[in-house]
Design a protein around this motif. Structure first.
Motif, mmCIF file in Angstrom:
data_model
loop_
_atom_site.group_PDB
_atom_site.id
_atom_site.type_symbol
_atom_site.label_atom_id
_atom_site.label_comp_id
_atom_site.label_asym_id
_atom_site.label_seq_id
_atom_site.Cartn_x
_atom_site.Cartn_y
_atom_site.Cartn_z
ATOM 1 N N HIS A 178 -7.213 -3.269 6.108
ATOM 2 C CA HIS A 178 -6.353 -3.898 5.114
ATOM 3 C C HIS A 178 -6.391 -3.170 3.769
ATOM 4 N N GLU A 226 -0.892 -9.342 11.680
ATOM 5 C CA GLU A 226 -1.350 -8.551 10.539
ATOM 6 C C GLU A 226 -0.153 -7.774 10.000
ATOM 7 N N TYR A 282 1.924 -5.845 6.303
ATOM 8 C CA TYR A 282 1.828 -5.271 4.961
ATOM 9 C C TYR A 282 3.218 -5.209 4.354
ATOM 10 N N SER A 331 -1.636 -6.408 1.947
ATOM 11 C CA SER A 331 -1.897 -6.379 3.380
ATOM 12 C C SER A 331 -2.631 -7.669 3.708
ATOM 13 N N LYS A 373 1.253 -4.353 10.118
ATOM 14 C CA LYS A 373 0.285 -3.410 9.573
ATOM 15 C C LYS A 373 -0.045 -2.346 10.614
#
Length: 338
Positions: free
Chosen positions: A132, A95, A97, A77, A127
């Protein structure tokens, strides 16, 4: 301007946790269709320690012979730092992942134990609204449970059997999850409940309260009672432990039921399963940004949640592997990078 080097955890030979070295390494360059991610956290998975050890449990002809040094890890992440000109749908600062290049790089490492990693855009998703650490803990375990129980999501050849894995209908059915306290198991419990199943969770006693919180209808402490000795007429068994002994769940399943061993190597009971009218089916988890994007909605609204066993700094990856070796992991182990 970004430095041409970064910190990473590399190994120069196979062995125990002590072979993991925190050191300088070249920052990855981007190939076509890739995104450079500034890693904030890394989720640990069994393939990490299997590769670190040289996959010694496999026959010699299957064991890896990679070029050293190599960097372990697939689950990340972080934040988009750069992207190839041809990539659409992501921007610097997003952001994200991902489970990176799995299983393509299973025998050489997907290079996630590092400050930066290059990721095929197709492996990547935005994400969800969790931190995270928890996002990094999700990808491989979540995709494994998803592809076994919800939707395979690809038509690649199955390395473990001649036919495509097909998941059973779960609504109104009884599903037993063995190894329910682990990464795949605790997510399988939640996904089965989401799909309307009655869920029996099998794990060590320390997991009972957690399994109740996650929605399990029945809990069995395997250290006290063998689930296969007391449970009958189950529709689906997802055995997150798997291995040669997974056939013990035949007695638990009704005729027409399905047994899904996540780790199928060593199982030899296919003829017995056919006699009993039981389907045994498995598959190899594969990277899928599309499925992670779909699952992100469930993480956002709290339908499913990620359990983290422990967190270690990237520099202490060896201690994280030592924690994994002690077993009885509740959820996932994570490395914090930034």
């Amino acid at each position: 301007m970004m430095s041409e080097t970064m910190k990473a955890v590399r190994l120069h030979a196979f062995g125990g946790p002590d072979v993991l070295r925190y050191e300088d390494a070249p920052r990855p360059t981007l190939a076509a269709g890739e995104v450079l991610v500034r890693v904030h956290a890394v989720g640990l998975n069994p393939p990490d320690w299997y590769l670190r050890d040289g996959y010694r449990s496999l026959p010699p002809e299957w064991q890896p012979h990679p070029a050293f040094p190599l960097i372990l890890g697939s689950d990340v992440s972080g934040v988009v730092a750069a992207l190839d000109d041809g990539v659409e749908g992501f921007s610097v600062g997003d952001e994200v992942y991902a489970m990176v290049r799995f299983p393509q790089n299973v025998m050489e490492g997907s290079k996630a134990y590092a400050e930066y990693v290059s990721v095929p855009a197709s492996d990547l998703a935005r994400k969800p609204g969790i931190d995270h650490v928890h996002a990094a803990a999700a990808p491989m375990s979540l995709l494994t449970a998803w592809q076994f129980l919800i939707d395979l999501g690809h038509d690649e050849p199955n390395p473990f059997q001649s036919f495509t894995h097909a998941h059973a209908q779960l609504e109104g059915r009884t599903v037993l999850v063995n190894g329910a306290g682990g990464g795949v198991g605790h997510l399988a419990v939640q996904l089965a409940k989401w799909k309307g199943a009655r869920v029996i969770a099998v794990a060590s006693g320390r997991n009972e309260a957690l399994m109740r919180e996650l929605g399990a209808d029945q809990f069995i402490d395997y250290t006290r009672t063998a689930a296969d000795e007391i449970v009958r007429d189950v529709d689906v068994v997802l055995d997150a432990v798997g291995g040669p002994d997974t056939g013990r769940f035949f007695r638990t399943l009704k005729r027409g039921g399905s047994l899904y061993p996540v780790y199928p190597l060593g199982f030899t009971g296919h003829a017995e399963a056919e006699t009993l009218g039981i389907t045994v089916s498995t598959t190899q988890v594969r990277s899928s940004g599309a499925q992670l994007a779909e699952a992100a909605r469930l993480l956002d609204d709290g339908t499913i949640r990620i359990v983290v066993d422990s967190i270690f700094p990237l520099a202490d990856a060896a201690r994280a592997h030592e924690r994994a070796a002690r077993g009885n992991i509740q959820g996932k182990i994570v490395l914090s990078v930034a």
